[in-house]
Design a protein around this motif. Structure first.
Motif: not given
Length: 420
Positions: A10-14, A38-45, A65-72, A132-134
């Motif tokens: 998936i290209v795009g972590a929005g 391409d951003e350093r922040d985890h996915p956000y709304e 979108v999710q807590p940082t630990a959710w992805y791992a 546009r970005r956080l």
């Protein structure tokens, strides 16, 4: 446990990309899921960037979108701060900016959009902003706080949704605000002059100054700082900061590199996808702002730059990547909060597509529902400070039934009666 028999990239972590990754796992996909941003922040709304977070009503952590630990925990491989610089559909590979090459079985492009830039002198000055970005919102929040404390001036170029929401946030901090807009009312092409005037009055009551029928031609400054803006009708407005809110463009560069079918910018631009969000390459899909989809309900190709489309489009694309039957026919939806006005808009009513606008309720008190009709059929509806009506409005749009405009304008007639 991940089974590496298949790799979905998936290209795009929005929001669209993150919800697609979440859906792949929820639907039982056990292969590799790689999410690249391409951003350093985890996915956000993104809505809080011009609403709750910018105004100070919501904490920064609330945007994610999710807590940082959710992805791992869900075996989602995150590559953050890494742009994808090349896409090779023949080899089924993407290459990251650091040279890393990743092979995919299925690929989702959720690259979103980017703010349009002002093409005028002075944009290199400190104090010229986009949102546009956080990181943009972090900076702008600090700027608005300072402007409010020092009685500073913000000039907003563009009276669209972002421009108006930032204007409202700025006034909340106490900053002086001037909005420069080439049309005769805010949101002119979206709402038309009558309903655009509702937002003129709303902001004027809160001290915003409008300069309609004009465009910025230059941002002037001294020692690298903004001092004023010039407009094409010869006016000058003092400014300490400038926000460019003149729209967004879909990020289609990778699709162009890959030779995917695109939509002409004159027709809205974006990556052309079918109703299952599949591109002209059978193993590549697109969702969110960048996707121009054939809409089964509306009978047209449509690119939607709003939160709900990312929220729902990402999961739809994920199911299609899994081979599930998908017909993405959600009624377009977005919302806005400005001062004490809250609104929701459902449907699609492009300029020239409707022949009548019908309102029920009190427009003057900003408590009403507006409907855009074509030959008696509801194309779109906007509820302003009237709540719990989105479902019947969307059902009216879906039904395609002609309605009696006089009854529709009567608040005593239940909306559900038009669905019987």
């Amino acid at each position: 446990m991940v089974d590496a028999h298949e790799t979905f990239v998936i290209v795009g972590a929005g929001l669209a990309g993150a919800k697609a990754a979440e859906t792949l796992r929820a639907e039982g996909f056990t292969g590799r899921v790689i999410l690249i941003g391409d951003e350093r922040d985890h996915p956000y709304e993104r809505p809080p960037l011009s609403k709750g977070y910018l105004t100070g009503g919501d904490e920064r952590d609330s945007v994610f979108v999710q807590p940082t630990a959710w992805y791992a925990e869900h075996d989602i491989e995150l590559h953050l701060g890494q742009p994808v610089v090349h896409l090779d559909p023949a080899a089924k590979t993407v290459r990251l900016g650091d040279g890393t090459a990743l092979v995919y079985d299925k690929l989702l492009l959720a690259t979103g959009s980017e703010p349009r830039r002002l093409d005028i002198p002075g944009t290199e000055l400190a104090g010229v902003h986009h949102l546009r970005r956080l990181a943009h919102a972090d900076r702008l929040k600090h700027v608005l706080t300072s402007l409010g404390r020092e009685n500073g001036h913000l000039v907003v170029a563009g009276a669209g949704w972002i421009g108006l929401e930032v204007a409202a946030a700025a006034r909340g901090y106490g900053a002086e605000v001037t909005v420069v807009e080439p049309a005769p009312t805010p949101l002119h092409t979206v709402l038309g002059p009558e309903l655009g005037a509702v937002f003129t009055d709303l902001h004027a009551e809160h001290g915003v100054r409008f300069h309609f029928g004009a465009r910025l031609t230059e941002i002037t400054g001294q020692d690298g700082m903004v001092l004023a803006v010039q407009t094409d009708d010869g006016e000058e407005h003092p400014a300490h900061d400038v926000l460019a809110a003149i729209g967004a463009a879909p990020r289609t560069a990778l699709a162009e590199i890959a030779g995917l079918d695109l939509v002409d910018p004159a027709d809205g631009g974006g990556i052309a996808v079918d109703a299952s969000l599949r591109t002209s390459d059978p193993d590549i899909f697109a969702a969110g702002d960048v996707a121009a989809a054939e809409h089964p309900l509306l009978g047209t190709r449509l690119r939607v730059e709003h939160w709900a489309n990312a929220l729902n489009g990402g999961p739809a694309a994920a199911r299609a990547m899994l081979g599930r039957p998908v017909s993405y026919d959600r009624v377009p939806y977005f919302f806005s909060d400005q001062y004490d006005l809250g609104m929701e808009f459902s449907g699609h009513a492009a300029p020239g597509s409707y022949d009548q606008v019908v309102c029920r309720g009190d427009v003057g008190k900003r408590q009403f529902i507006a409907f855009w009709l074509s030959e008696g059929k509801v194309l779109a509806g906007m509820n302003v400070n009237v709540w719990d009506v989105t479902d019947p409005i969307q059902q009216l749009i879906r039904s395609g039934r002609p309605v009696d405009p006089e009854r529709l304008s009567d608040p005593t007639v239940p909306l559900t009666s038009f669905l019987d």
